[in-house]
Enzyme design. Sequence first.
Site, PDB file in Angstrom:
ATOM      1  N   ARG A 166       0.825  -1.178   0.107  1.00  0.00           N
ATOM      2  CA  ARG A 166      -0.255  -0.120  -0.058  1.00  0.00           C
ATOM      3  C   ARG A 166       0.785   1.378   0.099  1.00  0.00           C
ATOM      4  O   ARG A 166       2.107   1.306   0.368  1.00  0.00           O
ATOM      5  CB  ARG A 166      -0.853   0.154   1.165  1.00  0.00           C
ATOM      6  CG  ARG A 166      -1.982  -1.326   1.351  1.00  0.00           C
ATOM      7  CD  ARG A 166      -2.720  -1.360   2.693  1.00  0.00           C
ATOM      8  NE  ARG A 166      -3.403  -2.296   2.870  1.00  0.00           N
ATOM      9  CZ  ARG A 166      -3.076  -3.476   3.312  1.00  0.00           C
ATOM     10  NH1 ARG A 166      -1.706  -3.675   3.890  1.00  0.00           N
ATOM     11  NH2 ARG A 166      -4.036  -4.478   3.534  1.00  0.00           N
ATOM     12  N   TYR A 296      -9.609 -11.266  -6.302  1.00  0.00           N
ATOM     13  CA  TYR A 296      -8.744 -11.155  -7.344  1.00  0.00           C
ATOM     14  C   TYR A 296      -8.713 -12.379  -8.336  1.00  0.00           C
ATOM     15  O   TYR A 296      -8.349 -12.608  -9.502  1.00  0.00           O
ATOM     16  CB  TYR A 296      -7.417 -10.995  -6.963  1.00  0.00           C
ATOM     17  CG  TYR A 296      -6.861  -9.742  -6.373  1.00  0.00           C
ATOM     18  CD1 TYR A 296      -6.869  -8.494  -7.100  1.00  0.00           C
ATOM     19  CD2 TYR A 296      -6.644  -9.667  -5.050  1.00  0.00           C
ATOM     20  CE1 TYR A 296      -6.652  -7.326  -6.415  1.00  0.00           C
ATOM     21  CE2 TYR A 296      -6.629  -8.568  -4.185  1.00  0.00           C
ATOM     22  CZ  TYR A 296      -6.480  -7.310  -4.918  1.00  0.00           C
ATOM     23  OH  TYR A 296      -6.458  -6.242  -4.215  1.00  0.00           O
TER      24      TYR A 296
END
Length: 315
Positions: A166, A296
């Site tokens: 991140r 995903y």
Amino acid sequence: MPPRRRPVKSTEAVTQHHLNPNQFVDAFLSYLEAECGMSINTVKAYRNDVEQFASWMSENRIGSVLDVDLGIMSQFLQTLHERELKATTISRRLVALKMFFRYLVLEGIIAESTVDLMSSPKLWQYLPTVLSPEMVDRLLDAPTWEDSFPKRDRAILAILYATGCRASEVSGMRLRDIRLEENYCRCTGKGNKERIVNLNPFARKAIETYLEKERPKLLRNRDSEFLFLTRTGRAITRIMVWHVVKKYAARVGCSDKISPHTLRHSFATHMLAGGAEIRALQEMLGHASIRTTQIYTQVEHSRLKSIHSKCHPRG
């Protein structure tokens, strides 16, 4: 044992007043702490969710919680979708409102909660944006000698894609977290949980070049434990990482929706496409729940469907 339900007050009596959610927020939060045992952070998040709903009600001239029905809740959720909030954020906001309206039933403010009839948005319906490997290559090569700090910027882009970290994790990295000889770095994620993430050759080279050629100049004869620095020698912030990605994404013609998290999404999707196991990917991304990582698999399935439709003679 669930709390005893209190007798419902007369609806005729309460309709004489404009019952805005803000009137009940403090008591609701006390209920969450005392009777539900929720953490301080969760209670704060619920406060924010209920207050934003109250603000939306005011903007749309909905005067009372008694007026909230399925139609109004559907309009509110549509507003959240139009703001392009994450599905997880929308789901949490809906959970907070369900709890809030259950509390109002418990207190006898309303007779029943129609909010409970709303279903939470499914994560797979809101798939994250993913760049193609070719577009990622273009993005990583975008910084040039004409930029102020091209070696730093290239290293930031490279580490975002190589590790799936991140923006906050990259901005918080310290020199001691980098192990170039072993091709890995350590990052601190949500809840101060540390994890080890691997560096590919491109990222390692980009970091080495930055450390040798550019970081000493940014230090300005100071000491800093942080890896990435600003022109004044201070640690780069999460927002600055965001601006770096935005700048070069625009340069190579990416959508204006591209952000550091897009590189995280791309990393995860490309890893799955390359054969990575879902549990290993969960560990790499620092996800607390495997359900988050499973998004995903839907992204990759969606991508393959798109390729099939585009390439098959009868697609």
